[in-house]
Design an enzyme around this catalytic site. Structure first.
Site, PDB file in Angstrom:
ATOM      1  N   ASN A 178       0.986  -1.104  -0.094  1.00  0.00           N
ATOM      2  CA  ASN A 178      -0.074  -0.030  -0.041  1.00  0.00           C
ATOM      3  C   ASN A 178       0.840   1.249   0.184  1.00  0.00           C
ATOM      4  O   ASN A 178       1.939   1.232   0.420  1.00  0.00           O
ATOM      5  CB  ASN A 178      -0.990  -0.032   1.342  1.00  0.00           C
ATOM      6  CG  ASN A 178      -0.503   0.712   2.352  1.00  0.00           C
ATOM      7  OD1 ASN A 178      -0.628   2.057   2.373  1.00  0.00           O
ATOM      8  ND2 ASN A 178       0.206  -0.023   3.404  1.00  0.00           N
TER       9      ASN A 178
ATOM     10  N   CYS B  23       6.247   5.179   9.149  1.00  0.00           N
ATOM     11  CA  CYS B  23       5.529   5.235   7.728  1.00  0.00           C
ATOM     12  C   CYS B  23       6.421   5.244   6.618  1.00  0.00           C
ATOM     13  O   CYS B  23       7.159   6.307   6.393  1.00  0.00           O
ATOM     14  CB  CYS B  23       4.464   6.194   7.662  1.00  0.00           C
ATOM     15  SG  CYS B  23       3.556   6.186   6.216  1.00  0.00           S
TER      16      CYS B  23
ATOM     17  N   GLY C 192       0.769  -8.399   5.353  1.00  0.00           N
ATOM     18  CA  GLY C 192       0.083  -9.565   5.098  1.00  0.00           C
ATOM     19  C   GLY C 192       0.944 -10.692   5.451  1.00  0.00           C
ATOM     20  O   GLY C 192       2.250 -10.593   5.790  1.00  0.00           O
TER      21      GLY C 192
ATOM     22  N   GLY D 132       2.151  -8.544  11.995  1.00  0.00           N
ATOM     23  CA  GLY D 132       2.802  -8.530  10.739  1.00  0.00           C
ATOM     24  C   GLY D 132       2.426  -9.999  10.089  1.00  0.00           C
ATOM     25  O   GLY D 132       2.814 -11.180  10.643  1.00  0.00           O
TER      26      GLY D 132
END
Lengths: 256, 303
Positions: free
Chosen positions: B69, B130, B217, B243
């Protein structure tokens, strides 16, 4: 509207041709109310490369038969796996998601619905609702060739159907926006769903003629219900999620 | 009955299951799916001092067992949060953390000071990790001095639970963990996403508008487990692990590796009821193994 995550039962699989199929789903309980333009997030089982759900438009809801229809194009491993399901299998859905098509603030006398390829899916449900409320609908449906023109008999129940194909194998040759009906007939409301270049061309036609116009967008999504913020589109109100603020947007709101 | 309570520095969670920032909106997105008050905590969407539109579309790419993302901290700013969103969270009976981010230390401090005034928010998660913003974000979390400085300055204005979220995109995550512990962090959460990218071979273009993005993921789980294990051995403060957790077994692995609590992230997108399923699964595990308290599992890995 309340969202559900449910296992629905496949009552029928209809293979339209090599590329397209319809899944009809049912449940023991009465299906919840769904609105034209809304979509479902489908879980694909046993497809290792398909990690996320697949957002699929609600094609039609037959409340009498308690059936929900999904029209799907095989584009990758996930949709290929879905095409191999059979009647009697179950499918996990998160639904109904997103907003709905809306009517303009005047009563339209002639409504045009323009669809391309698998993008015709939500227009059947919306056209059926419009027809049931007494509106006059014209469906202008396009595809690369005849095999991309889908569900024409179903559309004919709710209005006049005219078609275009890029190769001229059916209807007028060219793009939907080349069709002669746009020159010979006056419309006062336009709805469209399909490939982005097609929707942009339809939006340009509507804007030029100062017509009320809504488009149904398709963006890649991770969740479908407003949590991930991945599916944004650029609007006059900034970045908005296609899944919750859309998928239906009036063209006046989009920065196209 | 098993005791599911865990202590995270200044606060106690009723159970170790939390949701990860950026995957759970403000909680309201999940009300139709389960009773959000059942879980131990939620971390709401990354919040910055001012409104941010985030990055251009496309922001997401599906990957084998995961996703990339590049949302870029889209949010309406901390004032909007305090005035419009905070009041909607008051009835929730769970510990609500606000994840905060900034481009400068001053922005972190100002944002934290505003959140400090909100009685129903017992903690912040300081996001120094981030990967999707040009300035700030991960740049603070990838060197010991800058990570330490951000924590030190925020600590001056923020008296409640200060959880610091670490980036895996570093040479030694334990060193960063020790540096933030040294400046008064109450707990540490990890891992944020791993920097990655995706390419369209046919068009020869990157998939994401930002070229690179953050991978999450199940694909990242082994990396996350290793880092939780390393960090929990290096610091004395509680560690919150995340995680790639998609089920209770994954969560238990993180607890065994040394996490005091866990966060569910990307799995929320695919099965929005994952947090309650994980909670029930942890309870079953404890009963099955005749354990009285979840604290018996924390760091119980037999190496």
């Amino acid at each position: 509207m309340k969202k559900f995550m449910s296992d629905l039962l496949i009552s029928e699989m209809i293979r339209l041709n090599e590329q397209y199929f319809i899944i009809k789903l049912t449940a023991e309980d009465k299906l919840p109310e769904m609105l034209p333009g809304q979509f479902a997030e489908i879980k694909v089982e046993d497809s290792p490369s398909t990690f996320l759900r697949r957002p699929i438009s609600i094609n039609f809801v037959d409340y009498e038969r308690n059936e929900l229809w999904l029209l799907i194009q095989i584009v990758g491993a996930g949709t290929l796996k879905l095409s191999q399901l059979r009647a009697g299998d179950s499918l996990n859905l998160i639904y109904p998601l997103g907003n709905t098509f809306s009517l303009p603030d005047f009563k339209p006398s002639d409504i045009l619905l323009v669809g391309g390829g698998v993008g015709i899916a939500p227009l059947l449900f919306w056209g059926a609702k419009l027809a049931s409320e007494g509106y006059t609908c014209t469906f202008l449906l396009g595809g690369r060739s005849e095999s991309n023109l889908l569900m024409l008999d179903e559309f004919k129940r709710y209005g006049t159907v005219v078609v275009t194909t890029e190769d001229g194998s059916s209807g007028e040759k060219g793009y939907v926006t080349d069709h002669s009906i746009l020159k010979t007939k006056q419309f006062d409301a336009v709805y469209t769903c399909g490939p982005t270049p097609m929707m942009k061309a339809v939006a340009a036609y509507a804007a030029k003629n100062k017509l009320f116009c809504e488009v149904s967008l398709e963006n890649t999504m991770a969740c479908g219900f407003g949590a991930c913020l991945c599916c944004v589109t650029d609007t006059t109100d900034g970045h908005l999620c296609v899944c919750t603020e859309g998928p239906v947007f009036p063209i006046t709101k989009l920065k196209w | 009955m098993v005791d599911l309570r865990v202590n995270l520095g200044k606060i106690q969670l009723k159970n170790p299951v939390m949701t990860a920032s950026g995957t759970f909106g403000y909680g309201t997105e999940y009300y139709d799916f389960f009773d959000v008050s059942r879980i131990g905590g939620i971390v709401v969407k990354g919040t910055t001092l001012r409104d941010r539109q985030g990055n251009a579309y496309p922001r997401m790419a599906e990957t084998p067992s995961g996703m990339l993302n590049a949302v870029g901290l889209q949010n309406k700013g901390v004032e909007y949060f305090a005035e419009n969103i905070y009041p909607t969270l008051l009835d929730l009976n769970t510990s609500i953390f606000v994840n905060i981010s900034g481009s400068t230390v001053e922005e972190y401090v100002e944002t934290a000071a505003i959140i400090n005034e909100l009685d129903h928010i017992p903690g912040i998660e300081l996001n120094i990790s981030c990967p999707n913003v040009k300035e700030g974000g991960m740049t603070f979390g990838t060197s010991c001095p800058s990570a330490a400085q951000a924590v030190k300055e925020v600590r001056r204005v923020y008296g409640k639970e200060l959880m610091v979220k670490l980036s895996p995109n570093v040479t030694s995550i334990s060193e960063i963990a020790k540096a933030v512990e040294g400046e008064g962090a109450d707990s540490i959460s990890l891992i944020n996403t791993l920097l990655g990218m995706a390419i369209h071979a046919e068009t020869r273009k990157p998939v994401l508008s930002t070229v690179t993005g953050g991978l999450s993921g199940p694909a990242v789980k082994p990396v996350a487990l290793r880092m939780v294990w390393e960090v929990s051995k290096s610091v004395g403060i509680p560690v919150v692990g995340m995680g790639g957790i998609i089920n209770a077994t994954d969560a238990i692995e993180f607890l065994l590796a040394g996490a005091t609590a866990i966060q569910i992230g990307t799995a929320n997108f695919i099965d929005p009821t994952t947090p309650v399923k994980v909670l029930e699964g942890i309870e079953d595990y404890l009963l099955r193994h005749k354990m009285n308290s979840v604290s018996e599992l924390i760091g119980a890995l037999e190496v």
